[in-house]
Design an enzyme around this catalytic site. Structure first.
Site, PDB file in Angstrom:
ATOM      1  CE  LYS A  11      -2.360   1.943   4.722  1.00 39.76           C
ATOM      2  NZ  LYS A  11      -1.567   0.786   5.139  1.00 39.76           N
ATOM      3  CB  SER A  59      -0.946   0.032   1.213  1.00 36.18           C
ATOM      4  OG  SER A  59      -0.236   0.278   2.403  1.00 36.18           O
TER       5      SER A  59
END
Length: 232
Positions: free
Chosen positions: A191, A153
């Site tokens: 993230k 991701s």
């Protein structure tokens, strides 16, 4: 010998990576050097590559490998070479040590604490499994640990499956920082941190993944990305 602009660009990239773990964009480099267009940055990068200070990695957009620094950038007389770093929307350094000419750069042992998800959150922040050694040139002040990345991701930030992220322990972050976030005290993920009003957004660097927006009581910041080791 480097020109003034070449020296400024190399120093700017190096210092930004040391401070934030995130490299400057071409626009930021252009503004920092007070150039009118990004073509000037491309010419400077080409010149640095020809002089052996950086290397462009094949088949990777905007990926640069910093091979060595002149003495005045590293801040220590006689310090000429260091572990190479990869620049591509994130920071990566190879674990293989580079030779030094006169003085060995101080090395720091970093504990590897388990795995971190760059995708669907998985358990992380486990017991120490082993350690890696990095040059102090690539670390900011503070206490650090490393985690092995699992998932894709964050690929557009240059963070790939199997990389080791080096994290400085801290419980706060600025918007845009790449962090280790602990969700609901049991799941950790890597993230980019954003604030959305009173909520926290955990943003992927891959369009295949949606941004997760959570209440501040559900997210604890475990640290900020400051370096990344790619094991080729």
């Amino acid at each position: 010998m480097l020109t003034r602009k070449q020296h400024e660009l190399l120093r700017f990239i190096h210092e930004r990576l040391r401070e934030s773990g995130v490299p400057p964009s071409f626009d930021e480099m252009k503004d920092a050097l007070d150039l009118k267009s990004k073509s000037g940055i491309h010419r400077l990068i080409t010149a640095l590559e020809e002089r052996g200070f950086i290397r462009r990695l094949p088949n990777r957009a905007r990926a640069l490998e910093v091979i060595r620094l002149p003495e005045t950038v590293g801040g220590t007389a006689g310090r000429r070479q260091f572990t190479p770093s990869v620049v591509e929307g994130g920071l990566a350094t190879r674990a293989k040590p580079a030779p030094v000419v006169e003085e060995r750069t101080r090395d720091i042992s970093i504990p590897v604490m388990g795995r971190i998800a760059a995708g669907t959150p998985i358990s992380a922040i486990q017991n120490k499994s082993h350690s890696i050694t990095l040059s102090a040139d690539f670390l900011a002040q503070g206490e650090h640990y490393a985690l092995e990345v699992r998932g894709d991701s964050m690929v557009e930030a240059g963070i790939l499956d199997g990389d080791l992220v080096v994290v400085r322990k801290q419980d706060s972050a600025n918007t845009g920082d790449i962090i280790v976030a602990l969700i609901d005290d049991e799941e950790a993920t890597l993230k980019r941190f954003r604030r959305r009003g009173s909520s926290i957004a955990l943003e992927a660097a891959n369009p295949s993944y949606e941004t997760r927006v959570l209440g501040p009581d559900r997210v604890k910041i475990q640290g900020k990305l400051v370096s990344l080791v790619r094991r080729y």
